[in-house]
Write an enzyme that holds these catalytic residues in place. Structure first.
Site, PDB file in Angstrom:
ATOM      1  CG  ASP A  71      -1.805   1.188   1.356  1.00  0.00           C
ATOM      2  OD1 ASP A  71      -2.099   1.813   0.319  1.00  0.00           O
ATOM      3  OD2 ASP A  71      -2.220   1.494   2.491  1.00  0.00           O
ATOM      4  CB  SER A 117      -0.434   3.102   4.953  1.00  0.00           C
ATOM      5  OG  SER A 117      -0.217   1.775   4.487  1.00  0.00           O
ATOM      6  CG  ASN A 123       3.332   2.407  10.328  1.00  0.00           C
ATOM      7  OD1 ASN A 123       2.847   3.470   9.939  1.00  0.00           O
ATOM      8  ND2 ASN A 123       4.165   2.333  11.341  1.00  0.00           N
ATOM      9  CG  ASP A 179      -3.870   4.358  -2.036  1.00  0.00           C
ATOM     10  OD1 ASP A 179      -2.987   3.576  -1.661  1.00  0.00           O
ATOM     11  OD2 ASP A 179      -4.985   4.415  -1.513  1.00  0.00           O
TER      12      ASP A 179
END
Length: 331
Positions: free
Chosen positions: A104, A107, A109, A282
Site C-alpha cells: 500500500d 500508508s 507501516n 495509491d
C-alpha cells in the site's frame, strides 16, 4: 466492467498541504531488469455485486479517514482481491510465518494480525513461535473511517521473497474492527506500507527505507505490474522492460508523505471538470476519489449510478467521453 468514483469532503488542512518534491520512485528507470531483483506475484480475483459494494465502501472509508487524519532487487507475486486490493505473501519470524499483505503506497507501516476475527481464515503471527522475536510493547494505533486498528510494536525478522530485514520493527495487531467486513471476508492478513517516513505511525522506519538502508536492492525503486484477470507482480530494486513499451514520463512529488503529485487538470471530453490541484497515487485501492461536488458533477454528466450514496459506477460498455488526467503537462 465498471468505472468507479468516490466522492470525498477534503479538509482545508489537507488542501493546503505542500512540501518538497522528489521524483516518483515507483516509475523509475527504463532499463533491463537486474537478475537479482525481487519479484512479488500479484493475483486478481473477480467479485460479485455484494462484494463490490463492500470493497467500494472500504475504499471510501479509508480515504475519508486518510484525508482527515492527523496522523538487489526482487519480485513478489501479487493477487487482486475484489478489484480493490492487490496482495502478496511475506513471512515474519524464524521460522517464517506466512502473512498475506496489501502493498500500500497510501500508508507507511507494516502490520500483521496476532488474533483472527471470529469465523475467519486469516493467517496470524504468533511471536511465541519465533526464535528471533524481540518485545517492544509500544502501542500502535491507526484510525480508519469505521473504527480503529490497534496493537503493539514488536521486532522480528521480516522476509519479502529473498529479501530479509532482521530485527525489523512492525506492529502485531489484535483489533481490526476499523476495517469492517472488507477485512473479515478479505483475502489479506495485514498491510505493508510503501509510503514515506513522514506518515509512519510511531516514526518507525518504513519497509522501503529499511530495504534501501540494508543495501540489498540494486536500485532504490519498486514497480507494480497489475495483471488483467491474471497474476501481476511487484518488483523491488528495478523495473522490468517486458511489462511496458516506450519510455517513462517522470512526475515530481509535491509532498514526501503519500505519493502526492500536482494535478494539472481533469477533462471529460473537452470540458474541464476539476479545479483540484493535488492528487495521490495509491496502490491500496482501485478507486478514483475526489471532492464531493466535483465527483457528483462528473457522475451527472456520465449518467452514473450512485452506490450507497458515496460511490458512483458507470457501465463501460456504453459510449462515453474520455476522462483525461493531465500530469506533468501531459494528458
Amino acid at each position: 466492467s465498471l468505472l468507479t468514483f468516490v466522492s470525498l469532503a477534503v479538509p482545508a488542512r489537507v488542501r493546503n498541504m505542500a512540501r518538497s518534491a522528489r521524483a516518483l520512485l515507483a516509475a523509475a528507470l527504463a532499463a533491463p531488469v537486474a537478475a537479482d531483483v525481487l519479484r512479488v506475484p500479484l493475483q486478481k480475483r473477480e467479485l460479485n455485486f455484494e462484494e463490490t459494494v463492500d470493497a467500494l465502501n472500504l475504499g471510501a472509508k479509508k480515504w475519508e479517514a486518510r484525508l482527515g487524519a492527523t496522523q538487489g532487487g526482487a519480485a513478489v507475486v501479487i493477487d487482486d482481491y475484489m478489484n480493490a486490493q492487490y496482495y502478496g505473501d511475506i513471512t515474519v519470524g524464524t521460522p517464517g510465518q506466512k502473512e498475506t499483505v496489501i502493498f500500500d503506497t497510501g500508508s507507511a507501516n507494516l502490520w500483521v494480525p496476532n488474533k483472527k476475527p471470529f469465523l475467519t481464515s486469516h493467517n496470524i503471527y504468533d511471536h511465541s513461535k519465533s526464535s528471533t522475536y524481540k518485545q517492544n510493547g509500544t502501542t500502535f494505533a491507526i484510525q480508519y473511517g469505521s473504527g480503529p486498528v490497534s496493537g503493539v510494536y514488536s521486532s522480528d525478522t521480516v522476509s519479502i521473497g529473498d529479501l530479509q530485514l532482521k530485527d525489523y520493527t512492525f506492529a502485531e495487531v489484535d483489533k481490526t474492527s476499523g476495517l469492517g467486513l472488507g477485512y473479515r471476508f478479505g483475502k489479506f492478513d495485514g498491510i505493508l506500507g510503501l509510503g514515506w517516513d513522514a506518515i509512519s505511525v510511531g516514526h518507525v522506519p518504513t519497509p522501503m527505507s529499511a530495504l534501501v538502508k540494508s543495501g540489498q536492492l540494486p536500485k532504490p525503486v519498486f514497480a507494480f505490474y497489475l495483471g488483467n484477470n491474471q497474476p501481476g507482480e511487484l518488483i523491488f530494486g528495478d523495473v522490468d522492460s517486458k511489462h511496458y513499451t516506450g519510455s517513462f514520463s517522470f512526475v515530481p512529488l509535491t509532498s514526501e508523505t503519500y505519493w502526492q503529485i500536482a494535478l494539472d487538470g481533469v477533462k471529460l471530453g473537452g470540458d474541464s471538470v476539476s479545479s483540484t490541484k493535488k492528487a495521490i497515487v495509491d496502490s491500496g485501492t482501485s478507486l478514483l476519489a475526489g471532492p464531493s461536488a466535483e465527483i457528483k458533477a462528473i457522475a451527472d454528466k456520465l449518467g452514473a449510478k450512485s452506490v450507497m450514496g458515496k460511490e458512483y459506477t458507470v457501465d463501460c460498455s456504453q459510449t462515453l467521453p474520455d476522462l483525461t488526467f493531465t500530469l506533468g503537462g501531459k494528458d
